[in-house]
Enzyme design. Structure first.
Site, PDB file in Angstrom:
ATOM      1  N   GLU A   1     -18.443   4.863   9.830  1.00 49.09           N
ATOM      2  CA  GLU A   1     -18.233   5.073   8.368  1.00 49.09           C
ATOM      3  C   GLU A   1     -19.588   5.073   7.656  1.00 49.09           C
ATOM      4  OE1 GLU A   1     -14.606   3.065   7.304  1.00 49.09           O
ATOM      5  OE2 GLU A   1     -15.436   1.759   5.841  1.00 49.09           O
TER       6      GLU A   1
ATOM      7  N   TYR B   1     -13.837   5.601  -0.290  1.00 46.86           N
ATOM      8  CA  TYR B   1     -13.626   5.735  -1.874  1.00 46.86           C
ATOM      9  C   TYR B   1     -14.119   4.685  -2.453  1.00 46.86           C
ATOM     10  CZ  TYR B   1     -10.576   8.529  -4.766  1.00 46.86           C
ATOM     11  OH  TYR B   1      -9.831   9.140  -5.921  1.00 46.86           O
TER      12      TYR B   1
ATOM     13  N   HIS C   1     -11.307   8.998   2.375  1.00 45.19           N
ATOM     14  CA  HIS C   1     -10.499   7.907   2.196  1.00 45.19           C
ATOM     15  C   HIS C   1     -10.044   8.281   0.819  1.00 45.19           C
ATOM     16  CE1 HIS C   1     -12.444   4.300   4.930  1.00 45.19           C
ATOM     17  NE2 HIS C   1     -12.375   5.516   5.459  1.00 45.19           N
TER      18      HIS C   1
ATOM     19  N   ASP D   1      -8.653  -2.047  -4.407  1.00 45.11           N
ATOM     20  CA  ASP D   1      -8.773  -3.046  -5.407  1.00 45.11           C
ATOM     21  C   ASP D   1      -8.930  -2.818  -6.797  1.00 45.11           C
ATOM     22  OD1 ASP D   1      -8.016  -5.133  -3.158  1.00 45.11           O
ATOM     23  OD2 ASP D   1     -10.187  -4.664  -2.559  1.00 45.11           O
TER      24      ASP D   1
ATOM     25  N   ALA E   1      -0.107   0.755  -0.478  1.00 50.28           N
ATOM     26  CA  ALA E   1      -0.594   1.938   0.289  1.00 50.28           C
ATOM     27  C   ALA E   1       0.494   2.812   0.771  1.00 50.28           C
ATOM     28  CB  ALA E   1      -1.466   1.557   1.381  1.00 50.28           C
TER      29      ALA E   1
ATOM     30  N   HIS F   1      -4.141 -10.118   5.564  1.00 51.13           N
ATOM     31  CA  HIS F   1      -4.825  -9.729   4.134  1.00 51.13           C
ATOM     32  C   HIS F   1      -4.987 -11.014   3.270  1.00 51.13           C
ATOM     33  CE1 HIS F   1      -4.659  -7.751   0.270  1.00 51.13           C
ATOM     34  NE2 HIS F   1      -5.676  -6.949   0.843  1.00 51.13           N
TER      35      HIS F   1
ATOM     36  N   GLN G   1      -9.830  -4.523   9.511  1.00 48.13           N
ATOM     37  CA  GLN G   1     -10.821  -5.031   8.821  1.00 48.13           C
ATOM     38  C   GLN G   1     -11.939  -5.908   9.697  1.00 48.13           C
ATOM     39  OE1 GLN G   1     -10.498  -7.431   5.057  1.00 48.13           O
ATOM     40  NE2 GLN G   1     -10.578  -8.970   6.617  1.00 48.13           N
TER      41      GLN G   1
ATOM     42  N   GLN H   1     -25.722  -9.723   3.507  1.00 50.05           N
ATOM     43  CA  GLN H   1     -24.465  -8.843   3.844  1.00 50.05           C
ATOM     44  C   GLN H   1     -23.291  -9.556   4.518  1.00 50.05           C
ATOM     45  OE1 GLN H   1     -25.353  -6.243   7.029  1.00 50.05           O
ATOM     46  NE2 GLN H   1     -23.421  -5.282   6.814  1.00 50.05           N
TER      47      GLN H   1
ATOM     48  N   LYS I   1     -26.276   3.513   7.403  1.00 51.04           N
ATOM     49  CA  LYS I   1     -27.393   2.997   8.122  1.00 51.04           C
ATOM     50  C   LYS I   1     -27.715   3.875   9.428  1.00 51.04           C
ATOM     51  CE  LYS I   1     -27.530  -1.482   6.087  1.00 51.04           C
ATOM     52  NZ  LYS I   1     -27.026  -2.864   6.227  1.00 51.04           N
TER      53      LYS I   1
HETATM   54  P1  FAD Z   1      -1.466  -2.501   1.241  1.00 58.12           P
HETATM   55  O1  FAD Z   1      -1.246  -1.950   2.727  1.00 58.12           O
HETATM   56  O2  FAD Z   1      -0.874  -1.883   0.156  1.00 58.12           O
HETATM   57  O3  FAD Z   1      -1.426  -4.000   1.136  1.00 58.12           O
HETATM   58  C1  FAD Z   1      -2.077  -4.933   0.476  1.00 58.12           C
HETATM   59  C2  FAD Z   1      -1.026  -6.122   0.206  1.00 58.12           C
HETATM   60  O4  FAD Z   1       0.231  -5.797  -0.153  1.00 58.12           O
HETATM   61  C3  FAD Z   1      -0.972  -7.128   1.400  1.00 58.12           C
HETATM   62  O5  FAD Z   1      -1.089  -8.279   1.251  1.00 58.12           O
HETATM   63  C4  FAD Z   1       0.317  -6.559   2.029  1.00 58.12           C
HETATM   64  O6  FAD Z   1       1.067  -7.342   2.915  1.00 58.12           O
HETATM   65  C5  FAD Z   1       1.231  -6.387   0.666  1.00 58.12           C
HETATM   66  N1  FAD Z   1       2.247  -5.336   1.018  1.00 58.12           N
HETATM   67  C6  FAD Z   1       1.859  -3.884   1.445  1.00 58.12           C
HETATM   68  N2  FAD Z   1       3.107  -3.310   1.561  1.00 58.12           N
HETATM   69  C7  FAD Z   1       3.894  -4.177   0.711  1.00 58.12           C
HETATM   70  C8  FAD Z   1       5.299  -3.929   0.490  1.00 58.12           C
HETATM   71  N3  FAD Z   1       5.958  -2.595   0.669  1.00 58.12           N
HETATM   72  N4  FAD Z   1       5.840  -4.907  -0.344  1.00 58.12           N
HETATM   73  C9  FAD Z   1       5.263  -6.107  -0.647  1.00 58.12           C
HETATM   74  N5  FAD Z   1       4.018  -6.162  -0.377  1.00 58.12           N
HETATM   75  C10 FAD Z   1       3.477  -5.474   0.354  1.00 58.12           C
HETATM   76  N6  FAD Z   1     -10.982  -0.134  -0.419  1.00 58.12           N
HETATM   77  C11 FAD Z   1     -11.457   0.973  -1.254  1.00 58.12           C
HETATM   78  O7  FAD Z   1     -11.323   0.814  -2.551  1.00 58.12           O
HETATM   79  N7  FAD Z   1     -11.977   2.193  -0.732  1.00 58.12           N
HETATM   80  C12 FAD Z   1     -11.912   2.208   0.426  1.00 58.12           C
HETATM   81  O8  FAD Z   1     -12.368   3.359   0.819  1.00 58.12           O
HETATM   82  C13 FAD Z   1     -11.614   1.214   1.448  1.00 58.12           C
HETATM   83  N8  FAD Z   1     -11.542   1.590   2.601  1.00 58.12           N
HETATM   84  C14 FAD Z   1     -11.168   0.509   3.441  1.00 58.12           C
HETATM   85  C15 FAD Z   1     -10.909   0.687   5.049  1.00 58.12           C
HETATM   86  C16 FAD Z   1     -10.559  -0.317   5.881  1.00 58.12           C
HETATM   87  C17 FAD Z   1     -10.363  -0.018   7.320  1.00 58.12           C
HETATM   88  C18 FAD Z   1     -10.063  -1.400   5.329  1.00 58.12           C
HETATM   89  C19 FAD Z   1      -9.582  -2.652   6.342  1.00 58.12           C
HETATM   90  C20 FAD Z   1      -9.981  -1.856   3.867  1.00 58.12           C
HETATM   91  C21 FAD Z   1     -10.477  -0.746   3.074  1.00 58.12           C
HETATM   92  N9  FAD Z   1     -10.685  -0.936   1.633  1.00 58.12           N
HETATM   93  C22 FAD Z   1     -11.109   0.057   0.669  1.00 58.12           C
HETATM   94  C23 FAD Z   1     -10.282  -2.240   1.165  1.00 58.12           C
HETATM   95  C24 FAD Z   1      -8.741  -2.239   0.914  1.00 58.12           C
HETATM   96  O9  FAD Z   1      -8.285  -1.370  -0.243  1.00 58.12           O
HETATM   97  C25 FAD Z   1      -8.128  -3.665   0.388  1.00 58.12           C
HETATM   98  O10 FAD Z   1      -8.336  -4.738   1.489  1.00 58.12           O
HETATM   99  C26 FAD Z   1      -6.977  -3.768  -0.295  1.00 58.12           C
HETATM  100  O11 FAD Z   1      -6.836  -5.094  -0.794  1.00 58.12           O
HETATM  101  C27 FAD Z   1      -5.709  -3.524   0.386  1.00 58.12           C
HETATM  102  O12 FAD Z   1      -5.538  -2.267   0.740  1.00 58.12           O
HETATM  103  P2  FAD Z   1      -4.422  -1.825   1.947  1.00 58.12           P
HETATM  104  O13 FAD Z   1      -4.395  -0.279   1.985  1.00 58.12           O
HETATM  105  O14 FAD Z   1      -4.408  -2.605   3.100  1.00 58.12           O
HETATM  106  O15 FAD Z   1      -3.048  -2.391   1.041  1.00 58.12           O
END
Ligand code: FAD
Length: 286
Positions: free
Chosen positions: A17, A49, A77, A109, A123, A147, A174, A210, A270
């Site tokens: 990544e 992203y 992303h 976030d 998402a 989460h 994660q 980090q 890196k």
């Molecule tokens: P979601 O899947 O929407 O989940 C977020 C929260 O909402 C969780 O607590 C979940 O249980 C809850 N939830 C989900 N769906 C529902 C529903 N239908 N009803 C009620 N509750 C629900 N961030 C960035 O800004 N840019 C990036 O490029 C980026 N890349 C990442 C790559 C990976 C592999 C990981 C693990 C994280 C990444 N993140 C990134 C961070 C991520 O955006 C945050 O962790 C964010 O808080 C949650 O994203 P998510 O897509 O898991 O959200």
């Protein structure tokens, strides 16, 4: 190539990544680092992203350049935060033109300002919207330790299943520093009916700050064994880097030894760290 096709093959995959720059003047430096990582022949590369959509243009440009110049499959992303329907339509149209076949879809976030455009709450909403209009392989995020906002792990898993049902083809976790946490999560995810490939996300920690930052953001558990390593080498940058690469390599070797074939590495722009891991695994993933 679609990542889902790569993951269907009976071969070990290792992906890396990178993250785009915040400012245009850093673009060439980041691109050079990403190209150096691509030279290690990862199975695919993902391009993050920036928070709140702050790097939309750079994410897309870096993904397109990497695909064109290196031939490595790429996965840009996209986050709900910062994405209206119109913005999403534009990004998807652009990726179609560039023959980019994969996208990682996240909620993101809220930026510190608390202001960001979005038409999507979770998402899964954005995944369903994209799935309807494009034949893309879609990745999503998952959290072996739950989460940070979730009420409990079972609820988090139910939400994860909704995400998969919305059209997510595979998941990436994660970071975690104790593989048992991943094995336990994998078991619970399968019990909850989640059948798509789940890629463990391994973060090589190469300096103590980090680790402190990552743990503060994610709440990830740091096992005593790893804490001792970081505490011992935190004031010796070269030793800390070496120890971090070895620890991540050991995590990967243990995963492979336990039947996990597809691993994603948070290589954080890196190339030397990515190379250190590749060298440590050279015979294992040949
Ligand atoms: P979601 O899947 O929407 O989940 C977020 C929260 O909402 C969780 O607590 C979940 O249980 C809850 N939830 C989900 N769906 C529902 C529903 N239908 N009803 C009620 N509750 C629900 N961030 C960035 O800004 N840019 C990036 O490029 C980026 N890349 C990442 C790559 C990976 C592999 C990981 C693990 C994280 C990444 N993140 C990134 C961070 C991520 O955006 C945050 O962790 C964010 O808080 C949650 O994203 P998510 O897509 O898991 O959200």
């Amino acid at each position: 190539m679609k990542i889902s096709e790569l993951l269907a093959q009976d071969k070990i995959t290792l992906s890396f990544e990178v993250f785009p720059p915040k400012k245009a003047e850093r673009f060439e430096a980041v691109k050079t680092a990403a190209e150096d990582i691509a030279e290690l022949h990862p199975s695919f590369m993902s391009i993050t992203y920036g928070a709140g959509g702050s790097t939309a243009g750079f994410t897309a440009e870096l993904a397109a350049d990497l695909k064109k110049d290196t031939g490595v499959p790429v996965m840009p992303h996209l986050t709900c935060v910062g994405s209206s329907k119109e913005h999403t339509d534009r990004m998807i149209a652009q990726y179609r033109c560039e023959n980019i076949e994969n996208i990682m879809v996240l909620r993101g976030d809220m930026p510190a300002s608390g202001e960001a455009e979005t038409d999507f709450t979770h998402a899964s909403d954005l995944i369903a919207y994209i799935k309807k209009q494009a034949d893309l392989c879609i990745g999503g995020a998952c959290y072996p330790e739950g989460h940070i906002e979730s009420y409990n792990k079972n609820q988090d898993l139910r939400n994860l299943r909704t995400k998969v049902e919305a059209g997510c083809d595979f998941l990436t976790t994660q970071m975690f520093f104790d593989n048992n946490i991943f094995y336990n999560f994998l078991y619970r995810a399968r019990e909850a009916g989640i059948r798509v490939p789940i890629l463990p996300g391994i973060m090589p920690i190469t300096n103590a700050k980090q680790l402190d930052r990552s743990v503060a953001l994610s709440g990830t558990n740091v096992p005593e064994r790893f804490r001792a390593i970081v505490d011992t080498f935190r004031d010796n940058p070269a030793a800390m880097k070496q120890a971090g690469i070895v620890y991540a390599s050991e995590q990967i070797i243990d995963l492979i030894a336990n039947g996990i074939k597809h691993i994603h590495v948070y290589s954080m722009n890196k190339p030397d760290v990515a190379k250190g891991i590749m060298d440590n695994l050279s015979e294992i993933i040949k």
